[in-house]
Design a protein around this motif. Structure first.
Motif, PDB file in Angstrom:
ATOM      1  N   SER A  92       0.800  -1.125   0.265  1.00 38.47           N
ATOM      2  CA  SER A  92      -0.186  -0.213  -0.464  1.00 38.47           C
ATOM      3  C   SER A  92       0.288   1.705  -0.373  1.00 38.47           C
ATOM      4  N   SER A 128       2.539   1.836  -3.408  1.00 34.85           N
ATOM      5  CA  SER A 128       1.668   2.401  -4.322  1.00 34.85           C
ATOM      6  C   SER A 128       1.716   4.162  -4.057  1.00 34.85           C
ATOM      7  N   ALA A 186      -3.389   0.494  -5.146  1.00 35.56           N
ATOM      8  CA  ALA A 186      -3.372  -0.543  -3.979  1.00 35.56           C
ATOM      9  C   ALA A 186      -4.540  -1.331  -3.595  1.00 35.56           C
TER      10      ALA A 186
END
Length: 445
Positions: free
Chosen positions: A44, A47, A105
């Motif tokens: 995440s 991203s 993500a």
């Protein structure tokens, strides 16, 4: 130009949406095994890093302005956002970046426990350029499905206020394709229930997502009346979805679970995303009840079909995204006194427009992800080795561990650059001391 309340609200909303990405990292990190928790959080975070840079350089330019055949904007029109410096439109550019970040993500949850971090980083940069930006342009930026678009003139105006198609269906479709390309985790067929290792992380992540979603849905509100409708709908749809998921879970499996509550909330948030400004609160409750129950069933289908969608991205985001987007064909409020959805006497026009948007989104994301995923898989490879997967992608990809318990922490050597194939696996304390530490590790894995 003097700053206005709307500018301030847009900046606050952008910050709320950006917070959703680390919240997603916690949500996903808790759902996976302990030895892959950091990797999920890092997927995440990376991203945000990659898309943030891409968006400034060429991403935003591809989603607005004069386009190429209505498919995507000129990537050099506002390259580096130089033309926006000194303009309040720079705030909109920043706000839209957070949508692109969370969208890509979301896909990561489908390939948890087994993906190379470097391959994921390449995928993020290419996918947001080739899939997300053109789709955002076509629906929001002046392209084929925008107000004056060529497809709109034929099929009618699609309603996608905050990203049912652009964000949810596109990421869910990409997750499906990527999970098929990368393949099942080792042991999935024998033990498909890879249980979450940290349920409090899941609940915290879901709470952060719910909080951020008020900025996600409400950031683009233009009037106080519209903002009020969005706020209430963003409250009641996930609330209703949580309740219906828990009831469905109780009926099907005998117990309502905290994971089910968190997943129900997310399913409701996904379902209300396209329609938050276009349906009544009562309709929003009904939408949540349908989405929660349906997605509780959808997530179980992966076992029947052997799809290792590790963290239920397909069942929740693609499933609820389809429900929320198509539901507008039935329950969209009248516009200017005229019917929109079927239940308001609007005929089939809105349902046709929503269906066309769904088909184009699925095709663009599906084909784009297939090409990108296979290209990466054939070159640098998308999947870690079996030994690395067994030892855990936290160790093999990041040389870190989410948890250090006594000798487990002491035995870990962060300076080693070896990837755990055969001798390097000895860095795993579970292999060094199988009789003692293995049992301790398994309780958290």
């Amino acid at each position: 130009m003097e700053i206005t309340a709307q500018h301030v609200w847009l900046m606050i909303s952008a910050a709320m949406v950006l917070l959703m990405t680390p919240g997603l990292g916690l949500f996903y990190g808790g759902m996976t095994r302990a030895k892959a928790a950091l990797n999920m959080i890092m997927m995440s975070f990376i991203s945000a890093g990659i898309v943030g840079v891409v968006w400034v350089l060429w991403g935003y330019s591809m989603t607005t302005g004069d386009g190429v055949l209505g498919l995507f904007g000129n990537p050099f029109a506002s390259f580096g956002l130089q033309t926006l410096v000194g303009s309040p439109d720079l705030i909109k550019a920043g706000y839209s970046a957070t949508f692109a970040i969370i969208t890509v993500a979301l896909i990561s949850g489908a390939i948890a426990d087994r993906a190379k971090f470097g391959a994921w980083a390449v995928f993020v940069a290419v996918w947001v350029t080739v899939v997300y930006c053109p789709l955002a342009y076509m629906i929001w930026g002046g392209g084929l499905m925008s107000a004056d678009g060529a497809l709109t003139a034929v099929f009618g105006q699609v309603i996608d206020f905050a990203g049912g198609a652009v964000v949810e269906i596109s990421s869910g479709t990409a997750a499906l394709v990527l999970a098929l390309i990368v393949g099942q985790r080792h042991g999935f067929a024998k033990d498909p229930n890879h249980r979450p290792h940290n349920v409090p992380f899941i609940m915290l992540g879901a709470a952060i997502l719910w909080f951020g979603w008020f900025g996600f849905n409400g950031g683009a509100a233009t009037t106080a009346e519209q903002a009020g409708l969005i706020w209430v709908n963003t409250l009641v749809t996930p609330a209703a979805a949580m309740l219906s998921w828990l009831v469905t879970e109780k009926i099907r499996h005998g117990h309502p679970t905290s994971l089910g509550a968190a997943s129900g909330v997310v399913a409701g948030l996904v379902a209300i995303t396209p329609s938050c400004a276009n349906i009544s609160p009562v309709a929003a409750i009904c939408l949540g009840l349908v989405a929660g129950a349906a997605c509780a069933v959808f997530v179980d289908l992966k076992y029947r079909f052997g799809l290792d969608d590790s963290l239920d991205v397909v069942g929740v985001h693609l499933g609820a995204g389809l429900i929320g987007t198509l539901a507008l064909g039935f329950i969209a409020l009248p516009v200017d006194g005229q019917g929109s959805g079927l239940l308001y006497g609007g005929g089939f026009q809105q349902l046709v427009a929503q269906s066309v948007a769904v088909v184009i989104t699925v095709l663009l994301s599906g084909v784009g992800t297939l090409v990108i995923g296979r290209a990466i898989n054939k070159t640098i490879g998308f999947r870690v080795s079996r030994e690395a997967e067994t030892a855990g992608v936290d160790l093999s990809e990041h040389a870190e561990s989410a948890y250090a318990f006594g000798e487990m922490g002491a035995a870990f050597n962060p300076t080693s650059h070896a990837v755990p194939h055969s001798p390097a696996v000895s860095h795993s304390p579970a292999i060094q001391n199988p009789a003692g530490q293995r049992a301790k590790e398994d309780s958290f894995a």
